[in-house]
Design a protein around this motif. Sequence first.
Motif, PDB file in Angstrom:
ATOM      1  N   LEU A 181      -0.455   5.442 -10.719  1.00  0.00           N
ATOM      2  CA  LEU A 181      -1.550   5.582 -11.668  1.00  0.00           C
ATOM      3  C   LEU A 181      -2.676   6.433 -11.090  1.00  0.00           C
ATOM      4  CD1 LEU A 181      -2.862   4.790 -14.371  1.00  0.00           C
ATOM      5  CD2 LEU A 181      -3.809   2.789 -13.199  1.00  0.00           C
ATOM      6  N   VAL A 182      -3.054   6.154  -9.854  1.00  0.00           N
ATOM      7  CA  VAL A 182      -4.151   6.888  -9.210  1.00  0.00           C
ATOM      8  C   VAL A 182      -3.799   8.361  -9.042  1.00  0.00           C
ATOM      9  CG1 VAL A 182      -5.448   7.107  -7.049  1.00  0.00           C
ATOM     10  CG2 VAL A 182      -5.075   4.863  -8.030  1.00  0.00           C
ATOM     11  N   GLN A 183      -2.525   8.655  -8.873  1.00  0.00           N
ATOM     12  CA  GLN A 183      -2.104  10.038  -8.646  1.00  0.00           C
ATOM     13  C   GLN A 183      -1.979  10.853  -9.927  1.00  0.00           C
ATOM     14  OE1 GLN A 183       1.476   9.313  -6.370  1.00  0.00           O
ATOM     15  NE2 GLN A 183       0.380   9.555  -4.439  1.00  0.00           N
ATOM     16  N   ARG A 184      -1.910  10.191 -11.065  1.00  0.00           N
ATOM     17  CA  ARG A 184      -1.768  10.916 -12.325  1.00  0.00           C
ATOM     18  C   ARG A 184      -3.036  11.701 -12.638  1.00  0.00           C
ATOM     19  NH1 ARG A 184       0.055   6.614 -16.612  1.00  0.00           N
ATOM     20  NH2 ARG A 184      -1.291   7.987 -17.813  1.00  0.00           N
ATOM     21  N   LEU A 225      -8.820  -7.460  -3.545  1.00  0.00           N
ATOM     22  CA  LEU A 225      -9.314  -6.314  -2.778  1.00  0.00           C
ATOM     23  C   LEU A 225      -8.624  -6.208  -1.425  1.00  0.00           C
ATOM     24  CD1 LEU A 225     -13.131  -6.446  -3.576  1.00  0.00           C
ATOM     25  CD2 LEU A 225     -11.491  -4.711  -4.294  1.00  0.00           C
ATOM     26  N   ILE A 226      -8.466  -7.326  -0.746  1.00  0.00           N
ATOM     27  CA  ILE A 226      -7.818  -7.319   0.569  1.00  0.00           C
ATOM     28  C   ILE A 226      -6.365  -6.861   0.435  1.00  0.00           C
ATOM     29  CG2 ILE A 226      -6.982  -8.819   2.426  1.00  0.00           C
ATOM     30  CD1 ILE A 226      -9.658 -10.393   2.075  1.00  0.00           C
ATOM     31  N   GLU A 227      -5.644  -7.373  -0.571  1.00  0.00           N
ATOM     32  CA  GLU A 227      -4.259  -6.954  -0.790  1.00  0.00           C
ATOM     33  C   GLU A 227      -4.184  -5.453  -1.078  1.00  0.00           C
ATOM     34  OE1 GLU A 227      -2.335  -9.319  -3.800  1.00  0.00           O
ATOM     35  OE2 GLU A 227      -2.891 -11.180  -2.784  1.00  0.00           O
ATOM     36  N   GLY A 228      -5.090  -4.978  -1.919  1.00  0.00           N
ATOM     37  CA  GLY A 228      -5.107  -3.552  -2.251  1.00  0.00           C
ATOM     38  C   GLY A 228      -5.405  -2.690  -1.047  1.00  0.00           C
ATOM     39  N   LEU A 229      -6.354  -3.108  -0.235  1.00  0.00           N
ATOM     40  CA  LEU A 229      -6.719  -2.328   0.943  1.00  0.00           C
ATOM     41  C   LEU A 229      -5.625  -2.354   2.003  1.00  0.00           C
ATOM     42  CD1 LEU A 229     -10.488  -3.283   1.231  1.00  0.00           C
ATOM     43  CD2 LEU A 229      -9.510  -1.122   0.439  1.00  0.00           C
ATOM     44  N   ALA A 230      -4.780  -3.381   1.989  1.00  0.00           N
ATOM     45  CA  ALA A 230      -3.700  -3.483   2.967  1.00  0.00           C
ATOM     46  C   ALA A 230      -2.469  -2.663   2.549  1.00  0.00           C
ATOM     47  CB  ALA A 230      -3.308  -4.950   3.153  1.00  0.00           C
ATOM     48  N   ASP A 231      -2.414  -2.199   1.318  1.00  0.00           N
ATOM     49  CA  ASP A 231      -1.265  -1.441   0.820  1.00  0.00           C
ATOM     50  C   ASP A 231      -1.289  -0.029   1.400  1.00  0.00           C
ATOM     51  OD1 ASP A 231       0.020   0.536  -1.079  1.00  0.00           O
ATOM     52  OD2 ASP A 231       0.662  -1.353  -1.991  1.00  0.00           O
ATOM     53  N   SER A 232      -0.287   0.312   2.201  1.00  0.00           N
ATOM     54  CA  SER A 232      -0.277   1.611   2.887  1.00  0.00           C
ATOM     55  C   SER A 232      -0.167   2.782   1.910  1.00  0.00           C
ATOM     56  CB  SER A 232       0.842   1.670   3.929  1.00  0.00           C
ATOM     57  OG  SER A 232       2.097   1.510   3.309  1.00  0.00           O
ATOM     58  N   ASP A 233       0.592   2.617   0.826  1.00  0.00           N
ATOM     59  CA  ASP A 233       0.691   3.696  -0.166  1.00  0.00           C
ATOM     60  C   ASP A 233      -0.654   3.950  -0.832  1.00  0.00           C
ATOM     61  OD1 ASP A 233       3.392   4.072   0.328  1.00  0.00           O
ATOM     62  OD2 ASP A 233       4.024   2.733  -1.292  1.00  0.00           O
ATOM     63  N   LEU A 234      -1.355   2.864  -1.158  1.00  0.00           N
ATOM     64  CA  LEU A 234      -2.671   3.010  -1.775  1.00  0.00           C
ATOM     65  C   LEU A 234      -3.647   3.641  -0.780  1.00  0.00           C
ATOM     66  CD1 LEU A 234      -4.488   2.620  -4.202  1.00  0.00           C
ATOM     67  CD2 LEU A 234      -4.940   0.286  -3.418  1.00  0.00           C
ATOM     68  N   GLN A 235      -3.583   3.236   0.490  1.00  0.00           N
ATOM     69  CA  GLN A 235      -4.444   3.825   1.514  1.00  0.00           C
ATOM     70  C   GLN A 235      -4.201   5.327   1.621  1.00  0.00           C
ATOM     71  OE1 GLN A 235      -3.651   1.727   5.161  1.00  0.00           O
ATOM     72  NE2 GLN A 235      -4.631  -0.148   4.471  1.00  0.00           N
ATOM     73  N   GLU A 236      -2.935   5.715   1.606  1.00  0.00           N
ATOM     74  CA  GLU A 236      -2.598   7.138   1.700  1.00  0.00           C
ATOM     75  C   GLU A 236      -3.104   7.912   0.486  1.00  0.00           C
ATOM     76  OE1 GLU A 236       1.304  10.034   2.027  1.00  0.00           O
ATOM     77  OE2 GLU A 236       1.511   7.924   2.550  1.00  0.00           O
ATOM     78  N   ALA A 237      -2.915   7.339  -0.699  1.00  0.00           N
ATOM     79  CA  ALA A 237      -3.384   7.994  -1.921  1.00  0.00           C
ATOM     80  C   ALA A 237      -4.902   8.124  -1.922  1.00  0.00           C
ATOM     81  CB  ALA A 237      -2.915   7.216  -3.153  1.00  0.00           C
ATOM     82  N   MET A 238      -5.582   7.067  -1.470  1.00  0.00           N
ATOM     83  CA  MET A 238      -7.047   7.117  -1.420  1.00  0.00           C
ATOM     84  C   MET A 238      -7.518   8.143  -0.391  1.00  0.00           C
ATOM     85  SD  MET A 238      -7.899   3.053  -1.850  1.00  0.00           S
ATOM     86  CE  MET A 238      -9.641   3.210  -1.548  1.00  0.00           C
ATOM     87  N   ALA A 239      -6.840   8.214   0.752  1.00  0.00           N
ATOM     88  CA  ALA A 239      -7.209   9.186   1.781  1.00  0.00           C
ATOM     89  C   ALA A 239      -7.026  10.610   1.260  1.00  0.00           C
ATOM     90  CB  ALA A 239      -6.386   8.966   3.048  1.00  0.00           C
TER      91      ALA A 239
END
Length: 108
Positions: A5-8, A53-67
Amino acid sequence: AMVGLVQREDFQHGFISMIERVSTDKSLLDTIAEGIKKAMEDEKLKLVVKQVLIEGLADSDLQEAMAKTFLRSVKVGIVEALSDAELREICSAGAREAMSLALQDSEL
């Protein structure tokens, strides 16, 4: 799912548009702030929000997308800053000073 979703591109444009509208509507900002304030007074809800929030921040794919999104934003900011003559001169002066100091450092 969140990463996709974030990448769309349509999501990114819609999100930016929403932020622009929200940030200019004081009444809406006040209403949102009041709602969040009241919601955070509920200890059970506060715990759930923290866990999500903690679960989301721990997700490596989400971290990569956010970075990647953050780096893209920084790159756009740098390009825009370089088109500003005054800012470009300030950066150049800072870089010259840093190089001068580095050349004087005997440890380098």
